[in-house]
Enzyme design. Structure first.
Site, PDB file in Angstrom:
ATOM      1  N   CYS A 124       0.899  -1.102   0.105  1.00 29.70           N
ATOM      2  CA  CYS A 124      -0.128  -0.023   0.023  1.00 29.70           C
ATOM      3  C   CYS A 124       0.762   1.326   0.100  1.00 29.70           C
ATOM      4  O   CYS A 124       0.437   2.434  -0.263  1.00 29.70           O
ATOM      5  CB  CYS A 124      -0.980  -0.060   1.269  1.00 29.70           C
ATOM      6  SG  CYS A 124      -1.886  -1.445   1.363  1.00 29.70           S
ATOM      7  N   HIS A 270      -3.847   7.029   2.470  1.00 32.80           N
ATOM      8  CA  HIS A 270      -4.071   5.675   1.876  1.00 32.80           C
ATOM      9  C   HIS A 270      -5.660   5.451   2.465  1.00 32.80           C
ATOM     10  O   HIS A 270      -5.911   5.543   3.682  1.00 32.80           O
ATOM     11  CB  HIS A 270      -3.117   4.670   2.428  1.00 32.80           C
ATOM     12  CG  HIS A 270      -3.770   3.093   2.018  1.00 32.80           C
ATOM     13  ND1 HIS A 270      -4.079   2.892   0.865  1.00 32.80           N
ATOM     14  CD2 HIS A 270      -3.577   2.200   2.944  1.00 32.80           C
ATOM     15  CE1 HIS A 270      -4.421   1.639   0.739  1.00 32.80           C
ATOM     16  NE2 HIS A 270      -3.718   1.091   2.129  1.00 32.80           N
ATOM     17  N   ASN A 300     -10.276  -0.727  -0.304  1.00 30.76           N
ATOM     18  CA  ASN A 300      -8.619  -0.738  -0.425  1.00 30.76           C
ATOM     19  C   ASN A 300      -7.795  -0.991  -1.610  1.00 30.76           C
ATOM     20  O   ASN A 300      -8.128  -2.075  -2.042  1.00 30.76           O
ATOM     21  CB  ASN A 300      -8.341  -1.291   0.922  1.00 30.76           C
ATOM     22  CG  ASN A 300      -6.655  -1.293   1.061  1.00 30.76           C
ATOM     23  OD1 ASN A 300      -5.962  -0.632   0.192  1.00 30.76           O
ATOM     24  ND2 ASN A 300      -6.264  -1.801   2.249  1.00 30.76           N
TER      25      ASN A 300
END
Ligand code: UT7
Length: 343
Positions: A124, A270, A300
């Site tokens: 990520c 994020h 996500n």
């Protein structure tokens, strides 16, 4: 190489974002859709994460397809051609194949010359890592124009028996084109990447991983049957680490940029969990209204989440030229990072 930037390398003091782009696959999967095959509910997913839907790649669609589409959009916004690129960096942990890297396929699909093209496997945090590495090349003066992409196709890496993790992730790609920023004149504030920093804590590698089917534990039937080739996460450990580390690295990046939180216009964090974003907002003392949020729409998307959110906010006019944006991300590794950018 032809570029629109005529500044000499000696005047290059930073890199700046010349264009942004993103690509989301057409197939939308709502929480209710998931609840038909997973023991979950729209109510649980919405209240525990903020996610309402995510996009899944179509059969036959690969990470490099999504990455190339996002890259083309970023180049178009920058008013540049593929021939203007000097390097392609792709943040991804879901490349098309184990070998070669996803960036290699992106280079081919874009029709770029034999410029360096490589992947960053920082999960990520991959986009922040990619941008930070690109910034060093451009500041160094040897490279002028870099396409940085975050792409992830995690729908094919989910264990559909693990309801705590499989409801979280989605597919997509986001991109920026970075070029040189020169010394400001007449007292104008500097533009571009004002600071960036990256960290890793390998002692937490087991908190979020794909446990087997790499070179350490090659794919055997037992691993496949036990879903050891799929994403495994100890959610609570990652959650706690995310709140703590995103807050601290954001503060570090702000300090390194010599700005204060009151100087920021936007935060693009994020998009892993709305509760993480809220807690980072209150710990940083920066209002939630100033966070760009699209987790409800995408879930996500790992390394793609920041450039997708950035591109949406640039295109709908929330983020304006001259504004200051803090970006921060954390994921498997545990790897994390932050950057402060004046657009
Ligand atoms: O992008 C990389 C970084 N990733 C992250 O930052 C993710 C960080 N972690 C998280 O976001 C959260 O830990 C999760 C969303 C993964 C999980 O939330 P949680 O509040 O930590 O839930 P939990 O795992 O403690 O589960 C709470 C309850 C359990 O039931 P009991 O034991 O209390 O009866 C679970 O079985 O919720 C249950 N549960 C679910 N129920 C319905 C877990 N997943 C689900 C589900 N649907 N999908």
């Amino acid at each position: 190489m032809t570029t629109h930037v005529s500044d000499s390398p000696a005047n290059v003091v930073a890199s700046r974002i010349l264009g942004t782009g993103h690509y989301a696959p057409a197939q939308v999967v709502t929480n209710d859709d998931l609840a038909k095959k997973v023991d979950t509910s729209d109510e649980w997913i919405t209240t525990r994460t903020g996610i309402k839907q995510r996009h899944f790649a179509a059969e036959g669609e690969a990470s490099s397809d999504m990455a190339a589409a996002a890259g083309r959009a970023a180049l178009a916004m920058a008013g540049l051609n593929v021939a203007d690129l000097d390097m392609i960096i792709v943040g991804t942990v879901t490349p098309d194949h184990p070998i070669p890297g996803c960036a290699v396929h992106v280079q081919r699909k874009l029709g770029a010359d034999d410029i360096p093209a490589f992947d960053i496997a920082a999960a990520c945090a991959g986009f922040i890592y990619g941008m930070s590495i690109a910034d060093q090349f451009i500041r160094g003066g040897s490279i002028r124009c870099i396409l940085v992409i975050g792409v992830e196709l995690l729908s094919r890496k989910m264990n559909w028996d693990d309801r705590t993790t499989c409801v979280l992730f989605g597919d997509g790609a986001g991109a920026v084109v970075l070029g040189p920023a020169t010394r400001p004149v007449d007292g104008a504030p500097p533009v571009g990447i004002l600071s960036s920093l990256i960290h890793t804590d390998g002692s937490l590698a087991g908190a979020l991983n794909i446990p087997a089917c790499g070179s350490a534990e090659p794919p055997v039937l037992e691993h496949l049957e036990n879903k050891q080739d799929k994403v495994h996460m100890v959610g609570k450990d990652v959650f706690r680490t995310a709140v703590r580390n995103l807050t601290s690295c954001s503060a570090q990046a702000l300090k390194a940029s010599t700005l204060m939180s009151s100087d920021l216009d936007w935060v693009v964090a994020h998009q892993a969990n709305m509760r993480i974003i809220s807690q980072v907002s209150s710990r940083l003392g920066f209002p939630l209204e100033k966070f760009v949020i699209n987790i409800d729409n995408y879930g996500n998307t790992s390394s793609a989440s920041i450039p997708i959110a950035l591109d949406e906010a640039v295109r709908d006019g929330r983020i304006q030229p001259g504004q200051t944006v803090l970006m921060c991300a954390l994921g498997a590794g545990i790897s994390w990072g932050a950057a402060v950018v004046r657009m």
